[in-house]
Design a protein around this motif. Structure first.
Motif, PDB file in Angstrom:
ATOM      1  N   SER A  77       0.784  -1.290  -0.010  1.00 33.03           N
ATOM      2  CA  SER A  77       0.103   0.051   0.163  1.00 33.03           C
ATOM      3  C   SER A  77       0.886   1.216  -0.142  1.00 33.03           C
ATOM      4  N   PHE A  78       2.054   1.002  -0.140  1.00 28.40           N
ATOM      5  CA  PHE A  78       3.002   2.334  -0.167  1.00 28.40           C
ATOM      6  C   PHE A  78       2.981   3.036  -1.340  1.00 28.40           C
ATOM      7  N   ARG A  79       2.407   2.452  -2.711  1.00 29.79           N
ATOM      8  CA  ARG A  79       2.640   2.923  -3.767  1.00 29.79           C
ATOM      9  C   ARG A  79       1.574   4.330  -3.930  1.00 29.79           C
ATOM     10  N   ARG A  80       2.114   5.308  -4.452  1.00 28.13           N
ATOM     11  CA  ARG A  80       1.420   6.569  -4.697  1.00 28.13           C
ATOM     12  C   ARG A  80       0.734   6.362  -6.035  1.00 28.13           C
ATOM     13  N   PRO A  81      -0.788   6.432  -6.252  1.00 27.35           N
ATOM     14  CA  PRO A  81      -1.079   6.103  -7.599  1.00 27.35           C
ATOM     15  C   PRO A  81      -0.398   7.090  -8.696  1.00 27.35           C
ATOM     16  N   ALA A  82      -0.503   6.629  -9.924  1.00 28.98           N
ATOM     17  CA  ALA A  82      -0.474   7.529 -11.018  1.00 28.98           C
ATOM     18  C   ALA A  82      -1.079   8.622 -11.234  1.00 28.98           C
ATOM     19  N   SER A  83      -2.574   8.612 -10.568  1.00 26.78           N
ATOM     20  CA  SER A  83      -3.217   9.965 -10.792  1.00 26.78           C
ATOM     21  C   SER A  83      -2.903  11.186  -9.661  1.00 26.78           C
ATOM     22  N   GLY A  84      -1.720  10.679  -8.839  1.00 28.32           N
ATOM     23  CA  GLY A  84      -1.474  11.796  -7.922  1.00 28.32           C
ATOM     24  C   GLY A  84      -0.492  12.752  -8.479  1.00 28.32           C
ATOM     25  N   TYR A  85      -0.185  12.374  -9.722  1.00 28.05           N
ATOM     26  CA  TYR A  85       0.967  13.382 -10.382  1.00 28.05           C
ATOM     27  C   TYR A  85       0.391  14.019 -11.583  1.00 28.05           C
ATOM     28  N   ILE A  86      -1.098  13.928 -11.708  1.00 34.65           N
ATOM     29  CA  ILE A  86      -1.959  14.657 -13.006  1.00 34.65           C
ATOM     30  C   ILE A  86      -2.208  15.911 -12.029  1.00 34.65           C
ATOM     31  N   LEU A  87      -2.044  17.056 -12.867  1.00 31.67           N
ATOM     32  CA  LEU A  87      -2.214  18.327 -12.278  1.00 31.67           C
ATOM     33  C   LEU A  87      -3.732  18.561 -12.434  1.00 31.67           C
ATOM     34  N   ASP A  88      -4.151  19.546 -11.381  1.00 32.25           N
ATOM     35  CA  ASP A  88      -5.726  19.846 -11.320  1.00 32.25           C
ATOM     36  C   ASP A  88      -6.252  20.428 -12.737  1.00 32.25           C
ATOM     37  N   PRO A  89      -6.898  19.848 -13.505  1.00 33.20           N
ATOM     38  CA  PRO A  89      -7.332  20.477 -14.728  1.00 33.20           C
ATOM     39  C   PRO A  89      -8.325  21.686 -14.433  1.00 33.20           C
ATOM     40  N   ALA A  90      -8.600  21.960 -13.421  1.00 34.98           N
ATOM     41  CA  ALA A  90      -9.645  22.894 -13.000  1.00 34.98           C
ATOM     42  C   ALA A  90      -8.948  24.130 -12.316  1.00 34.98           C
ATOM     43  N   TRP A  91      -7.621  24.131 -12.324  1.00 38.17           N
ATOM     44  CA  TRP A  91      -6.997  24.888 -11.506  1.00 38.17           C
ATOM     45  C   TRP A  91      -7.171  26.547 -11.845  1.00 38.17           C
ATOM     46  N   ASN A  92      -7.247  27.316 -10.806  1.00 40.74           N
ATOM     47  CA  ASN A  92      -7.256  28.734 -10.782  1.00 40.74           C
ATOM     48  C   ASN A  92      -6.046  29.470 -10.788  1.00 40.74           C
ATOM     49  N   PHE A  93      -5.624  29.799 -12.156  1.00 40.41           N
ATOM     50  CA  PHE A  93      -4.230  30.430 -12.091  1.00 40.41           C
ATOM     51  C   PHE A  93      -4.423  32.107 -11.574  1.00 40.41           C
ATOM     52  N   ASN A  94      -5.533  32.522 -11.533  1.00 44.72           N
ATOM     53  CA  ASN A  94      -5.839  34.007 -10.962  1.00 44.72           C
ATOM     54  C   ASN A  94      -6.271  33.832  -9.419  1.00 44.72           C
ATOM     55  N   ALA A  95      -6.180  32.848  -8.898  1.00 42.28           N
ATOM     56  CA  ALA A  95      -6.651  32.655  -7.422  1.00 42.28           C
ATOM     57  C   ALA A  95      -5.708  33.854  -6.699  1.00 42.28           C
ATOM     58  N   PRO A  96      -6.416  34.578  -5.569  1.00 39.72           N
ATOM     59  CA  PRO A  96      -5.394  35.380  -4.899  1.00 39.72           C
ATOM     60  C   PRO A  96      -4.430  34.273  -3.986  1.00 39.72           C
ATOM     61  N   PRO A  97      -3.236  35.041  -3.577  1.00 37.30           N
ATOM     62  CA  PRO A  97      -2.305  34.414  -2.957  1.00 37.30           C
ATOM     63  C   PRO A  97      -2.840  33.838  -1.628  1.00 37.30           C
ATOM     64  N   LYS A  98      -2.514  32.554  -1.394  1.00 42.44           N
ATOM     65  CA  LYS A  98      -2.974  31.689  -0.335  1.00 42.44           C
ATOM     66  C   LYS A  98      -1.887  31.016   0.595  1.00 42.44           C
ATOM     67  N   VAL A  99      -2.218  30.389   1.533  1.00 43.29           N
ATOM     68  CA  VAL A  99      -1.141  29.569   2.583  1.00 43.29           C
ATOM     69  C   VAL A  99      -1.668  28.384   2.390  1.00 43.29           C
ATOM     70  N   ARG A 100      -0.724  27.570   1.723  1.00 43.46           N
ATOM     71  CA  ARG A 100      -0.862  25.939   1.398  1.00 43.46           C
ATOM     72  C   ARG A 100      -0.282  25.406   2.292  1.00 43.46           C
ATOM     73  N   GLU A 101      -0.671  24.549   3.248  1.00 42.24           N
ATOM     74  CA  GLU A 101      -0.242  23.796   4.492  1.00 42.24           C
ATOM     75  C   GLU A 101      -0.134  22.248   4.230  1.00 42.24           C
ATOM     76  N   TYR A 102       0.984  21.658   4.634  1.00 43.82           N
ATOM     77  CA  TYR A 102       1.221  20.351   4.277  1.00 43.82           C
ATOM     78  C   TYR A 102       1.912  19.701   5.689  1.00 43.82           C
ATOM     79  N   LYS A 103       1.468  18.508   6.216  1.00 41.16           N
ATOM     80  CA  LYS A 103       1.986  17.848   7.376  1.00 41.16           C
ATOM     81  C   LYS A 103       2.801  16.610   6.920  1.00 41.16           C
ATOM     82  N   TRP A 104       3.715  16.361   7.064  1.00 40.68           N
ATOM     83  CA  TRP A 104       4.825  15.291   6.614  1.00 40.68           C
ATOM     84  C   TRP A 104       5.304  14.474   7.807  1.00 40.68           C
ATOM     85  N   SER A 105       5.244  13.434   7.733  1.00 41.39           N
ATOM     86  CA  SER A 105       5.893  12.571   8.787  1.00 41.39           C
ATOM     87  C   SER A 105       6.956  11.758   7.763  1.00 41.39           C
TER      88      SER A 105
END
Length: 702
Positions: free
Chosen positions: A109-137
């Motif tokens: 179950s450690f394998r990240r699916p191939a879909s995890g590397y497809i960029l968001d097709p509905a991405w908003n290039f003009n969105a106002p700046p935001k903070v994107r948070e990630y928690k990694w162990s």
């Protein structure tokens, strides 16, 4: 060199003779042999008195039991003594390698699916700046990406690491909880870190390692850049154990900068793959007598491959959950593939059977599309490919990425088929992402059959035109010449050198910390040098800490002359540089670049010579070749400049640029960074390259 030794019965004491030849010592034993004939067997002879029939009586005594018990106790004590001796005197100074207990049911179950590397097709290039948070162990886990089981480093128990997708202007917050056995750090490759040099993640230069069972919060804002990047471990060669992942920064003008429209966008990470832990491989690479880097056992694409376990009988292998990668692309459309070489050593030659493609981005720089059928990509480089699925003769094709083994000491390794990773490109009907029935068979497509590359050097960048007009400043304030080489010195240790300097990181007192502490405390040594430009041999030890400093904003040229037969892809942290030129043989001088001596402007009649130069963050000095770079030293901090072949950088092929000293006088090291350095040094060294001192006295000194 093979050595063979035979053993015979001897009648005379041993004698030895030492012969010193070509820096190697061979021991030759001269001994008299006894030839045992059939008549010399241990049989009754003339002097053996025949005594007649003998009677034997077997008796057990109490003392016999105690002898047996005593033997067991003595054996146990000797074993415990050997264990304690080994742990105290042999293992204590070696990098700690611990393999935990794992649930076999969870290994797949450690394998990240191939879909995890497809960029968001509905991405908003003009969105106002935001903070994107990630928690990694960061955890230790056993995995078998290609079928072969091995200990790995994973983020949140998955491999490869998660895709970070953000807009220019966003703030990224990554909270790292190091639950692994070794110390670690994370470098965000190609990110400027303007104003946040202490978040660059380079152990011994900008931060202390994150010790096991400790946490650290990376926080920075991405400004002034967009494109394809990635992150990786920057403590020893931990990236080769799995600590890698993609980072994509979108620009508001991305669709305009990319001249060819596309319907899908995805990441394709190429990685040379080793079946052994990097810590053990690193010791072998650095030990006396070693003159070559470890050769990979195979390759991965986005963490996928499937090896034939029958060809690897000496490995624990199960490929039932391993698969070849596949890309499902809508037919009759354009698709963007962002290639990233996240490997430690190997170049990759990439092609798609029967398809021409357009290259539209290089290391975060958008370019006017240029068409080709083959792409060469060195470690740490990134190229965007626009692929058109407009063929009608088939519905599936091979995407081939082959490691360029000709650049290795032994081109026959890792063996036929193991040097290549292939992916299936499936054409899917418009409006669906599912594979049509009947496309489960492997493609029958044909490669371009152009022969395998035999040299590791960059693509011809003179044909690339940046999408945005951004020539370098015409006049350099400083031009530095560096002799680059892998050299063998004392105790037969091969190390990487810039001139006479080979880097050794100070894991508990990084360069940035020493510099800011010296400037803020008005240390006399640092204050005496704070207005100087050039090599600072007063505050830093040039033997292991080559630091070139500048105050104010300066235009800097770097001339690399490679005296080594191998190639060296050079990466500068915190900046992009313009590639003034590169080639084989000795540097031909500035005049060949249509520039005046020391880069002080262009020659008369060649005022536009610098207009269309490529700007990137990794460029290669080919074997016995040269590389000329220009950058603007305007980013405050200490920035590593190193070969991105991990084994070479760990051998010392690293130097540093200290920029904007006038700004650093007002800086203070954040408390969180200081706390990392307060951990016991034995914890910070876990997983790091071994000290050279462990080999002093071995081999033949120089």
């Amino acid at each position: 060199m093979d050595s063979r030794r035979s053993f015979r019965y001897k009648s005379s004491p041993r004698s030895s003779e030492s012969v010193d030849s070509n820096d190697e010592v061979e021991m030759q034993e001269r001994e008299d042999d006894i030839e045992w004939s059939q008549d010399q067997r241990l049989l009754p002879g003339e002097d053996f008195e025949v005594m007649g029939e003998l009677e034997y009586k077997l008796e057990w005594h109490l003392r016999t039991v105690w002898v047996i018990v005593g033997s067991f106790i003595a054996t146990a004590l000797v074993f415990c003594g050997l264990m304690l001796f080994t742990r105290r005197f042999i293992v204590a100074d070696a990098p700690e390698i611990v393999i935990g207990t794992y649930d076999a049911a969870q290994l797949g179950s450690f394998r990240r699916p191939a879909s995890g590397y497809i960029l968001d097709p509905a991405w908003n290039f003009n969105a106002p700046p935001k903070v994107r948070e990630y928690k990694w162990s960061i955890v230790n886990r056993v995995g078998n990406p290609d079928g072969v089981y091995r200990p790995m480093l994973m983020i949140n128990g998955m491999f490869p690491g998660p895709l970070i997708e953000a807009n220019e202007g966003d703030t990224l917050v990554i909270e790292v909880d190091n639950q692994s056995d070794n110390a670690t750090s994370i470098h965000f490759h190609g990110i400027y870190q303007n104003g946040t040099n202490f978040m660059d993640g380079t152990t011994g230069i900008t931060q202390c390692p994150i010790a096991p069972n400790h946490k650290f919060r990376y926080e920075f804002t991405v400004t002034g850049q967009s494109g394809t990047y990635y992150y990786h471990g920057h403590h020893a060669v931990s990236a080769s154990d799995g600590l890698v992942g993609p980072l994509v920064i979108h620009s508001k003008n991305e669709k305009k900068l990319q001249r060819i429209p596309y319907v899908t966008d995805r990441v394709v990470m190429l990685q040379d793959w080793y079946h052994d832990l990097s810590s053990g491989l690193l010791i072998s690479a650095l030990e006396p007598g070693s003159e070559s880097s470890p050769i990979p056992n195979g390759a991965l694409m986005n963490g996928f491959n499937q090896r034939d376990c029958s060809q690897l009988p000496h490995r624990m292998c199960d490929n039932s959950t391993a698969t070849l990668p596949s890309l499902d692309l809508t037919a009759n459309a354009n698709h963007r593939l962002r290639f990233i070489n996240v490997g430690a050593f190997a170049w990759f030659q990439v092609e798609v059977d029967e398809h021409e493609f357009a290259i539209s981005e290089v290391d975060g720089t958008d370019i006017v599309p240029t068409y080709d059928t083959r792409m060469m990509i060195s470690p740490a480089q990134r190229y965007s490919m626009i692929l058109s699925t407009n063929h009608t003769n088939a519905d599936s094709f091979w995407l081939r990425a082959r490691m360029v083994a000709h650049c290795w000491k032994d081109p026959s390794l890792p063996g036929p088929g193991a040097d290549e990773i292939k992916a299936v490109i499936n054409y899917t009907p418009t409006g669906t992402t599912k594979k049509p029935k009947g496309l489960l068979a492997q493609p029958n497509s044909r490669s371009w059959n152009k022969g395998m590359a035999v040299e590791c050097r960059d693509m011809n960048m003179t044909s690339y035109v940046p999408a945005i007009y951004s020539p370098p400043p015409p006049v350099a304030a400083h031009s530095y010449y560096f002799r680059l080489n892998l050299e063998i010195g004392d105790w037969r240790l091969e190390r990487g050198f810039f001139n006479q300097s080979t880097f050794r990181p100070n894991l508990q007192n990084p360069t940035l910390h020493r510099t800011i502490d010296g400037l803020s405390s008005h240390n006399e040594t640092f204050n005496s040098m704070k207005n100087a430009d050039g090599v600072n041999g007063v505050c830093y030890d040039k033997k292991h800490d080559l630091v070139i400093q500048h105050t104010g904003v300066k235009v800097v040229d770097i001339i690399i002359q490679n005296f080594d037969e191998g190639n060296h892809p050079m990466h500068l942290h915190g900046h992009k540089f313009w590639v003034l030129g590169q080639g084989h043989g000795p540097f031909p001088g500035y005049e060949s670049l249509r520039m005046k001596a020391k880069g002080r402007g262009t020659l008369d009649g060649h005022e536009r010579a610098l207009d269309n130069l490529m700007r990137r963050d990794v460029a290669t000095a080919e074997g016995f070749g040269w590389l000329a770079l220009r950058f603007v030293a305007d980013n405050p901090g200490v920035w590593a400049f190193h070969c991105h072949m991990a084994w070479h950088s760990e051998a010392g092929l690293v130097m540093q640029f200290l920029s904007r000293i006038d700004k650093l006088t007002d800086w203070r090291i954040p408390e969180a960074n200081q706390q990392l350095c307060q951990v016991d040094i034995s914890e910070l060294k876990k997983g790091a390259a071994p000290d050279d001192s462990i080999w002093f006295g071995s081999g033949i000194g120089g």
